[in-house]
Every structure is written in C-alpha cells, then in structure tokens.
Design a protein around this motif. Structure first.
Motif, PDB file in Angstrom:
ATOM      1  N   GLN A   1       0.855  -1.183   0.000  1.00 57.56           N
ATOM      2  CA  GLN A   1       0.000   0.000   0.000  1.00 57.56           C
ATOM      3  C   GLN A   1       0.895   1.238   0.000  1.00 57.56           C
ATOM      4  O   GLN A   1       1.279   1.731   1.059  1.00 57.56           O
ATOM      5  CB  GLN A   1      -0.920   0.003   1.213  1.00 57.56           C
ATOM      6  N   PRO A   2       1.245   1.725  -1.167  1.00 55.59           N
ATOM      7  CA  PRO A   2       2.213   2.825  -1.275  1.00 55.59           C
ATOM      8  C   PRO A   2       1.825   4.082  -0.507  1.00 55.59           C
ATOM      9  O   PRO A   2       2.696   4.890  -0.175  1.00 55.59           O
ATOM     10  CB  PRO A   2       2.260   3.094  -2.792  1.00 55.59           C
ATOM     11  N   THR A   3       0.536   4.251  -0.213  1.00 57.67           N
ATOM     12  CA  THR A   3       0.114   5.446   0.528  1.00 57.67           C
ATOM     13  C   THR A   3       0.103   5.230   2.036  1.00 57.67           C
ATOM     14  O   THR A   3      -0.216   6.153   2.792  1.00 57.67           O
ATOM     15  CB  THR A   3      -1.286   5.884   0.082  1.00 57.67           C
ATOM     16  N   ALA A   4       0.446   4.027   2.487  1.00 58.73           N
ATOM     17  CA  ALA A   4       0.320   3.710   3.913  1.00 58.73           C
ATOM     18  C   ALA A   4       1.194   4.612   4.783  1.00 58.73           C
ATOM     19  O   ALA A   4       0.746   5.155   5.801  1.00 58.73           O
ATOM     20  CB  ALA A   4       0.667   2.242   4.160  1.00 58.73           C
TER      21      ALA A   4
ATOM     22  N   PRO B   1       1.873  -2.421  14.986  1.00 60.52           N
ATOM     23  CA  PRO B   1       2.306  -3.711  14.427  1.00 60.52           C
ATOM     24  C   PRO B   1       2.503  -4.766  15.510  1.00 60.52           C
ATOM     25  O   PRO B   1       2.248  -5.962  15.277  1.00 60.52           O
ATOM     26  CB  PRO B   1       3.634  -3.364  13.734  1.00 60.52           C
ATOM     27  N   LYS B   2       2.929  -4.336  16.701  1.00 60.87           N
ATOM     28  CA  LYS B   2       3.123  -5.284  17.801  1.00 60.87           C
ATOM     29  C   LYS B   2       1.779  -5.736  18.373  1.00 60.87           C
ATOM     30  O   LYS B   2       1.622  -6.901  18.767  1.00 60.87           O
ATOM     31  CB  LYS B   2       4.012  -4.653  18.865  1.00 60.87           C
ATOM     32  N   PHE B   3       0.797  -4.805  18.442  1.00 58.26           N
ATOM     33  CA  PHE B   3      -0.554  -5.220  18.813  1.00 58.26           C
ATOM     34  C   PHE B   3      -1.028  -6.341  17.896  1.00 58.26           C
ATOM     35  O   PHE B   3      -1.542  -7.373  18.356  1.00 58.26           O
ATOM     36  CB  PHE B   3      -1.532  -4.044  18.682  1.00 58.26           C
ATOM     37  N   ARG B   4      -0.887  -6.103  16.601  1.00 54.89           N
ATOM     38  CA  ARG B   4      -1.355  -7.086  15.618  1.00 54.89           C
ATOM     39  C   ARG B   4      -0.646  -8.422  15.820  1.00 54.89           C
ATOM     40  O   ARG B   4      -1.280  -9.492  15.773  1.00 54.89           O
ATOM     41  CB  ARG B   4      -1.105  -6.536  14.209  1.00 54.89           C
TER      42      ARG B   4
ATOM     43  N   TRP C   1      -9.358   6.883  18.345  1.00 56.43           N
ATOM     44  CA  TRP C   1      -8.889   5.789  17.502  1.00 56.43           C
ATOM     45  C   TRP C   1      -9.486   5.991  16.119  1.00 56.43           C
ATOM     46  O   TRP C   1     -10.696   6.207  15.982  1.00 56.43           O
ATOM     47  CB  TRP C   1      -9.320   4.434  18.055  1.00 56.43           C
ATOM     48  N   HIS C   2      -8.669   5.911  15.083  1.00 52.16           N
ATOM     49  CA  HIS C   2      -9.126   6.258  13.741  1.00 52.16           C
ATOM     50  C   HIS C   2      -9.427   4.998  12.939  1.00 52.16           C
ATOM     51  O   HIS C   2      -8.600   4.085  12.837  1.00 52.16           O
ATOM     52  CB  HIS C   2      -8.066   7.096  13.023  1.00 52.16           C
ATOM     53  N   ASP C   3     -10.631   4.956  12.365  1.00 52.15           N
ATOM     54  CA  ASP C   3     -11.088   3.752  11.668  1.00 52.15           C
ATOM     55  C   ASP C   3     -10.154   3.358  10.522  1.00 52.15           C
ATOM     56  O   ASP C   3      -9.879   2.171  10.314  1.00 52.15           O
ATOM     57  CB  ASP C   3     -12.502   3.966  11.123  1.00 52.15           C
ATOM     58  N   GLU C   4      -9.676   4.334   9.757  1.00 51.61           N
ATOM     59  CA  GLU C   4      -8.797   4.018   8.620  1.00 51.61           C
ATOM     60  C   GLU C   4      -7.504   3.364   9.100  1.00 51.61           C
ATOM     61  O   GLU C   4      -6.995   2.421   8.472  1.00 51.61           O
ATOM     62  CB  GLU C   4      -8.487   5.285   7.833  1.00 51.61           C
ATOM     63  N   LEU C   5      -6.973   3.837  10.225  1.00 52.19           N
ATOM     64  CA  LEU C   5      -5.744   3.259  10.766  1.00 52.19           C
ATOM     65  C   LEU C   5      -5.995   1.875  11.348  1.00 52.19           C
ATOM     66  O   LEU C   5      -5.164   0.970  11.192  1.00 52.19           O
ATOM     67  CB  LEU C   5      -5.169   4.193  11.836  1.00 52.19           C
ATOM     68  N   LEU C   6      -7.122   1.693  12.017  1.00 52.75           N
ATOM     69  CA  LEU C   6      -7.463   0.369  12.537  1.00 52.75           C
ATOM     70  C   LEU C   6      -7.559  -0.642  11.400  1.00 52.75           C
ATOM     71  O   LEU C   6      -7.069  -1.773  11.510  1.00 52.75           O
ATOM     72  CB  LEU C   6      -8.781   0.435  13.302  1.00 52.75           C
ATOM     73  N   THR C   7      -8.183  -0.231  10.293  1.00 49.45           N
ATOM     74  CA  THR C   7      -8.292  -1.112   9.133  1.00 49.45           C
ATOM     75  C   THR C   7      -6.919  -1.391   8.533  1.00 49.45           C
ATOM     76  O   THR C   7      -6.609  -2.527   8.143  1.00 49.45           O
ATOM     77  CB  THR C   7      -9.205  -0.476   8.076  1.00 49.45           C
ATOM     78  N   LEU C   8      -6.070  -0.359   8.455  1.00 48.09           N
ATOM     79  CA  LEU C   8      -4.741  -0.507   7.871  1.00 48.09           C
ATOM     80  C   LEU C   8      -3.940  -1.579   8.601  1.00 48.09           C
ATOM     81  O   LEU C   8      -3.253  -2.397   7.984  1.00 48.09           O
ATOM     82  CB  LEU C   8      -4.012   0.840   7.921  1.00 48.09           C
ATOM     83  N   PHE C   9      -4.034  -1.590   9.936  1.00 46.39           N
ATOM     84  CA  PHE C   9      -3.253  -2.547  10.724  1.00 46.39           C
ATOM     85  C   PHE C   9      -4.049  -3.803  11.081  1.00 46.39           C
ATOM     86  O   PHE C   9      -3.507  -4.702  11.742  1.00 46.39           O
ATOM     87  CB  PHE C   9      -2.736  -1.866  12.001  1.00 46.39           C
ATOM     88  N   GLY C  10      -5.312  -3.868  10.664  1.00 49.02           N
ATOM     89  CA  GLY C  10      -6.107  -5.058  10.915  1.00 49.02           C
ATOM     90  C   GLY C  10      -6.410  -5.278  12.379  1.00 49.02           C
ATOM     91  O   GLY C  10      -6.362  -6.412  12.870  1.00 49.02           O
ATOM     92  N   ILE C  11      -6.742  -4.209  13.098  1.00 40.74           N
ATOM     93  CA  ILE C  11      -6.996  -4.293  14.544  1.00 40.74           C
ATOM     94  C   ILE C  11      -8.427  -3.853  14.816  1.00 40.74           C
ATOM     95  O   ILE C  11      -8.866  -2.785  14.376  1.00 40.74           O
ATOM     96  CB  ILE C  11      -6.011  -3.410  15.329  1.00 40.74           C
TER      97      ILE C  11
END
Length: 505
Positions: A113-116, A135-138, A191-201
């Motif tokens: 995801q180049p925009t991540a 990433p550690k949460f995940r 907590w931001h929904d887009e970031l939660l989705t990005l990291f799968g949390i």
C-alpha cells in the motif's frame, strides 16, 4: 502522592509530598529484558506488575504513617501487552519498544500500500516503524487467537493500560501513550477507523481513551493501605511526564531524557507534521486541552553505554556508567573512533532499520579510554542529530535543553553534549523527572498547587563554534553513512542531513 514509574530496566515508586513536591520515600525493583532473536526485545508482563508491587511495598514501608491521597503513573512507551480480560493473565510476552520483529511486516505493508506511510504520517505524526505499537498489537493478537484465545476476551494496551488494569480493573489509556500507537488521530484524539483497518486491529481490543488528568479508577487489587480505594489521578507516558516536570509548555523549550534510549521533546503549537524524521505527538491532555510536541526517539543510548561498559569489562561492584566515564576521562577525545550503536537499526531522525552497529577509526593505538569516549560521544551525537532535525524548519530553537535520566550523572557526557549543541544544558537535580511529573499532575488533580521543579546544575559549552566540534560532527556523519551501507571516502563531506535525504521513508 504515590508515583509509579515503570521503566525499561526497573520500576520506581516514590512518595511525594503534595504541597512541597519533596520526595519523602522512594524504592525501585529491577525488570529483566530478553533478546530471544536478533532484533527481538521481550519482557514478562507479569514481572512488570510484580516489580511495581515490590517497589510500592518497599517505598510505603519507609513512611508507614503517610496517607496516600492519590496515584500518578508514568510508563515506558510503545511497549505492548496482550492479556485475557476474564483471567487477567498475559497471553504472551510484552514486546518492548525496541523490538523490531515487525520490521519486515511494516516494509511489506508499505510496499503493498504505497500510501500507507503517508497516511500514518499525516494522521498520527509518526513514521511507519516497528518501534510503535500497532504492528506489535497485531502480532500479539494474532498469536493469542492462533493459540486458542477467544477474540472477544483479548485485550491489548501499552504498559500504562496494563498497570491501570491491574490497579483498578479498568481498561483505559490516555492520549499521550495512545499517540505512540500509530492508531490515534492527532486532530480528533480518537482511535481512527482508517488506521485500525490498515493494521487489521478491531477497536474492541483497545482501551478506552481518557484525558491524562482523568480519574482512572480506584485501587482494587492491592493489599495494605492501598486496598481501600486510592484513586489513580494521572497517567503520563514517561518522556511526557519528564517534560511536564520541567515545566516545558511552550515552543522554544525542550528536554532530553537519557534512559535506555533517549527522547528529545519540545512543545509545539499544533499537531501538524514536523520536519523529516521528527515525530509529532500528544504531550498530554490536561484541563480539557491537548498540548502537542515534536519529538525524536533514539533507540540506543543508555543501552549503548551499558554494552560498551560490559564489552570493556566492568569491575565487580562498579556501576557501568561511572566506570565508562572514568575510562573516557583518561583521554582528551575518542582518538578518531566513532561508535554507531545501531543494535536494531537507527531511530530518529533516520528511521533506518537496516542500519547496523559499527566502530569506525579503530587503530593500533586505540585504547579502552578511546572506546569509552566514543560511546559517550555516540549518545551526544545522536541527541545533536535530533535537535538539528527538530529545528531544521526554523519554527523554534531550543535555547536551553533540560536533561534528565540516569546518564546525566556523567558530567563528561553532559559537557560533550553542551559542546556539540553549542548551547547550555539544565541538568535536573533529580534524574527521576518522569515520576515527579506524574506526581505533580496527580497533586494538581486534587487542587494542590505544586512548586516548580528545583533548578539543576547548568552546563555551558566551552565554545559555541569550534573546529573540533565541526570535525567531530563530520566524522560522526560519515560513521552514520557507513552504518547505513553507504560508500564514504576519507575526503567525503557527506553530512548527516544529506544522509537523511537519501533514506526518506
């Protein structure tokens, strides 16, 4: 006030008189660190808690008649814990803030995801780096579920939320710690929904957000004098608590906390992203208002001194830092040796996890004193790199840098630091600025006006623009380039700024 300061290598407990700000009792208990694989850094979450209990018990025993009115907590940041809500037990090791096991995962995410990386930077003010918590949460959530845990029973959090859970049974955190997770939107403090989705949390795993000066519940699990419901009145991340203790609330003020790593932090007026390699973070949310800060995080400073002291051989019964300083004082400089302690890559302002540790300039005439001096210099150079990057956009200059943490006991290190920065240092009278900051905020929650921090010793630079300092900075920049796998000739004038430009994440 009882202040609990849970750090990387020990947990401190302090009883602080609310009115005077004086420490009337203090104790500490060590915490162990494991390195099970290259780049992996683990701690036992249960031991973080039992060390806190041991420090609290030892501290309270010194003042058996003292009335504990409230508790303030400060904590090591970015370290994460995963536990069972129903059983209260850890579901894996605590992954330390230095842990880099998710570096490949982060790199793969950035490639897929180049925009991540840009999304993360714009929303959180941070780099997409394994030091930060998401990433550690995940990693821990996936491991717990794979091990048979019910996903609805899995809780994760930074160390503050783990300690508050054990103290009060509430799963909560505050914006300063949350802003280090890669999941908090700086503008909305949610907590931001887009970031939660990005990291799968899933947000259900995360703690509730409360202001830094909220009530975080009352003690329910401690014995003795704290069993009757002592309120937890304040929670601050350790570096943020030190900034609060120093009274650094406006741009142009700042501090460096010399711990296992080093945090250089200065308040800023808004949450806009700072210069390249410098994070924007929430310092605290107090009185209904968020204070933001720019920060550079150095991964290895105190740990670099410990490594060098152990490598050179610390005599039995001798403090490693004191021994290293004594060795370094035997020589006028490092003798051309540069040491880059990139044990798990480099943090700010480079954010290069591929960098490796190097010793440069070693010759047949190199002595133990030269190596010791190179280790002290490495800490000071890294701080100078961060300060230069922090000030590179011209928005504010830190006129005097406050300094705290264990390594400030080395007067030689503090003098080298002042010389390289070409500005004075204000070294705290107590190295425990984090605990004192948490105690101060807790007291203010009760309406007690606490006095400002006691002035420390002032260290002035020997010269504000010396050829020796310029030459040392040039040599350091060349050593950094080598650490990062770049070709540098003996006459190369590559500066650290140019090196940064060549590795923009």
């Amino acid at each position: 006030m009882l202040a609990i300061d849970q750090g990387t290598t020990n947990t401190k407990a302090m009883l602080v008189d609310a009115a005077s700000g004086l420490v009337v009792a203090q104790a500490s208990a060590p915490t162990s660190i494991g390195f099970p694989a290259p780049g992996w850094v683990e701690q036992d979450a249960e031991c973080l808690w039992t060390a806190s209990l041991a420090a609290i018990d030892a501290c309270l025993a010194q003042q058996p008649d003292a009335e504990v009115l409230g508790i303030g907590v400060s904590n090591q940041r970015e370290t994460v814990v995963c536990w069972s809500r129903s059983e209260g037990r850890p579901l894996g090791p605590a992954l330390g803030w230095q842990d880099a096991r998710t570096a490949a995962w982060c790199a793969d995410l950035a490639q897929r995801q180049p925009t991540a990386a840009r999304t993360v930077r714009d929303r959180t003010g941070l780099s997409l780096d394994p030091m930060f918590s998401a990433p550690k949460f995940r990693n821990l959530i996936d491991a717990a579920v794979a091990g048979g845990a019910d996903p609805s029973d899995v809780a994760v959090g930074t160390v503050d939320s783990w300690l508050v859970w054990r103290l009060t049974g509430q799963h909560v955190t505050e914006p300063g710690n949350a802003s280090r997770t890669l999941l908090l939107d700086l503008a909305s403090l949610t907590w931001h929904d887009e970031l939660l989705t990005l990291f799968g949390i899933d947000a259900s795993h995360l703690p509730e957000l409360r202001p830094s000066d909220a009530t975080f519940g009352v003690t329910s699990t401690l014995h003795g004098r704290l069993a009757g419901g002592v309120p937890v009145l304040a929670v601050l991340a350790d570096s943020h608590a030190a900034l609060y203790h120093h009274g650094c609330t406006t741009p142009g003020t700042g501090k460096a906390t010399y711990g296992t790593g080093t945090s250089v932090m200065s308040p800023t007026s808004d949450p806009e992203p700072g210069p390249h390699g410098i994070a924007t973070t929430v310092a605290w949310h107090v009185g209904g208002r968020a204070t933001y800060a720019r920060e550079g995080n150095i991964v290895a400073s105190g740990s670099a001194l410990d490594w060098m002291a152990a490598t050179l051989g610390v005599p039995e019964g001798t403090a490693g830092g004191a021994h290293l300083t004594a060795l370094a004082a035997e020589v006028p400089d490092s003798g051309g040796v540069s040491f880059v302690p990139a044990f798990s890559g480099l943090g700010a302002p480079y954010w290069d996890r591929s960098a490796v540790g190097v010793l440069v300039g070693v010759s047949g005439g190199t002595t133990r004193g030269h190596l010791a001096r190179a280790a002290l210099d490495a800490v000071a150079h890294q701080v100078a790199d961060v300060v230069e990057a922090m000030e590179s956009d011209g928005s504010a200059r830190i006129e005097t840098l406050h300094a705290d943490g264990g390594a400030t006991a080395s007067q030689l290190l503090m003098q080298v630091q002042a010389d390289l920065l070409a500005r004075p240092l204000e070294v705290a009278s107590s190295p425990a600025a984090s605990a004192l900051g948490a105690a101060r905020l807790a007291a203010e929650q009760l309406g007690v006006a606490t006095p400002p921090a006691e002035p420390g010793r002032r260290v002035t630079p020997h010269c504000t623009d010396s050829p020796q300092s310029r030459a040392a900075r040039l040599a350091w920049g060349q050593a950094i380039a080598r650490s990062r796998g770049m070709t540098v000739s003996q006459t190369d004038s590559t500066s650290s700024d140019e090196t940064i430009e060549r590795n923009d994440p």
